[in-house]
Design an enzyme around this catalytic site. Structure first.
Site, PDB file in Angstrom:
ATOM      1  N   GLY A  11       0.801  -1.263  -0.059  1.00  0.00           N
ATOM      2  CA  GLY A  11      -0.146  -0.149  -0.049  1.00  0.00           C
ATOM      3  C   GLY A  11       0.680   1.372  -0.043  1.00  0.00           C
ATOM      4  O   GLY A  11       2.062   1.104  -0.682  1.00  0.00           O
ATOM      5  N   CYS A  12       0.593   2.392   0.718  1.00  0.00           N
ATOM      6  CA  CYS A  12       1.077   3.589   0.780  1.00  0.00           C
ATOM      7  C   CYS A  12       2.391   3.318   1.444  1.00  0.00           C
ATOM      8  O   CYS A  12       2.543   2.754   2.531  1.00  0.00           O
ATOM      9  CB  CYS A  12       0.212   4.489   1.319  1.00  0.00           C
ATOM     10  SG  CYS A  12       1.261   6.244   1.743  1.00  0.00           S
ATOM     11  N   PHE A  13       3.597   3.850   0.961  1.00  0.00           N
ATOM     12  CA  PHE A  13       4.970   3.742   1.386  1.00  0.00           C
ATOM     13  C   PHE A  13       4.976   4.609   2.955  1.00  0.00           C
ATOM     14  O   PHE A  13       5.757   4.061   3.713  1.00  0.00           O
ATOM     15  CB  PHE A  13       6.091   3.805   0.646  1.00  0.00           C
ATOM     16  CG  PHE A  13       5.902   5.083  -0.411  1.00  0.00           C
ATOM     17  CD1 PHE A  13       5.356   6.356   0.131  1.00  0.00           C
ATOM     18  CD2 PHE A  13       6.502   5.096  -1.628  1.00  0.00           C
ATOM     19  CE1 PHE A  13       5.366   7.475  -0.723  1.00  0.00           C
ATOM     20  CE2 PHE A  13       6.621   6.359  -2.481  1.00  0.00           C
ATOM     21  CZ  PHE A  13       6.115   7.283  -2.007  1.00  0.00           C
ATOM     22  N   TRP A  14       4.189   5.439   2.913  1.00  0.00           N
ATOM     23  CA  TRP A  14       4.440   6.195   4.332  1.00  0.00           C
ATOM     24  C   TRP A  14       4.034   5.086   5.440  1.00  0.00           C
ATOM     25  O   TRP A  14       4.643   5.403   6.586  1.00  0.00           O
ATOM     26  CB  TRP A  14       3.218   7.376   4.150  1.00  0.00           C
ATOM     27  CG  TRP A  14       3.421   8.371   3.181  1.00  0.00           C
ATOM     28  CD1 TRP A  14       4.670   8.498   2.609  1.00  0.00           C
ATOM     29  CD2 TRP A  14       2.750   9.326   2.708  1.00  0.00           C
ATOM     30  NE1 TRP A  14       4.442   9.629   1.533  1.00  0.00           N
ATOM     31  CE2 TRP A  14       3.354  10.178   1.776  1.00  0.00           C
ATOM     32  CE3 TRP A  14       1.301   9.457   2.891  1.00  0.00           C
ATOM     33  CZ2 TRP A  14       2.565  10.937   1.116  1.00  0.00           C
ATOM     34  CZ3 TRP A  14       0.539  10.580   2.223  1.00  0.00           C
ATOM     35  CH2 TRP A  14       1.266  11.175   1.486  1.00  0.00           C
TER      36      TRP A  14
END
Length: 184
Positions: A11-14
């Site tokens: 998903g989102c790398f953050w």
């Protein structure tokens, strides 16, 4: 001490970056892009879903402190490996679940952990397993994103719960006082 590298997309790398920054034995975490056909893609290009790249993190870790298996166990605990090209409201191939292995040993460990995960998740695991492709670091403003933007709404509603989940279930793997208290 041997420093290893893991390249993971969930998903989102953050979200992944924020969790792995708190893991004992992790030397560094960098957000980036991998698995696509476009050289040096921008965030905007990757978000359009036309580059083939996934948002990934490159995690460097000391394998005398934390094993690759443990890195993967955390990975499977902080994202949903059963949703194809999706994590929550983030939809597209750029948000796919993927493990890019750096060695035959990492491939074997990933296959073993994925087999174990089949018993935990009710739906089939759709995590892609592939040799590490060319990796491109994300723009500077994506690095250390949660730490620097924790009050931003996406961070508060999406990233923070994943970090809290990690802190609750993996206290013994945390850097700092929480991890030390559990280890002693």
């Amino acid at each position: 001490m041997a420093i290893e590298t893991a390249t993971l997309g969930g998903g989102c790398f953050w979200c992944l970056e924020a969790v792995y920054q708190e893991v004992k034995g992790v030397q560094g975490v960098e957000s980036g892009y991998a698995g696509g056909q476009v050289d040096n893609p921008s965030y905007e290009e990757v978000c359009q879903g036309t580059t083939g790249h996934a948002e990934v993190v490159r995690v460097t870790f000391d394998d005398s402190v934390i094993s690759y298996r443990e890195i993967l166990q955390i990975f499977f605990a902080i994202h949903n490996p059963t949703t194809l090209n999706r994590q929550g409201n983030d939809v597209g191939t750029q948000y796919r679940s993927v493990i890019y292995y750096h060695s035959p040993e990492q491939k074997e460990a990933a296959e073993q952990v994925m087999q174990e995960m089949v018993k935990i998740w009710e739906a089939p695991i759709v995590t892609e397993l592939a040799p590490v492709p060319t990796y491109y670091p994300a723009e500077d403003y994506h690095q250390n994103y949660f730490v620097e933007n924790s009050n931003q709404s996406y961070c508060a509603f999406v990233v923070a719960p994943k970090v809290a989940h990690f802190r609750h279930y993996f206290k013994h793997m945390m850097k700092g006082k929480a991890g030390q208290a559990q280890a002693g």
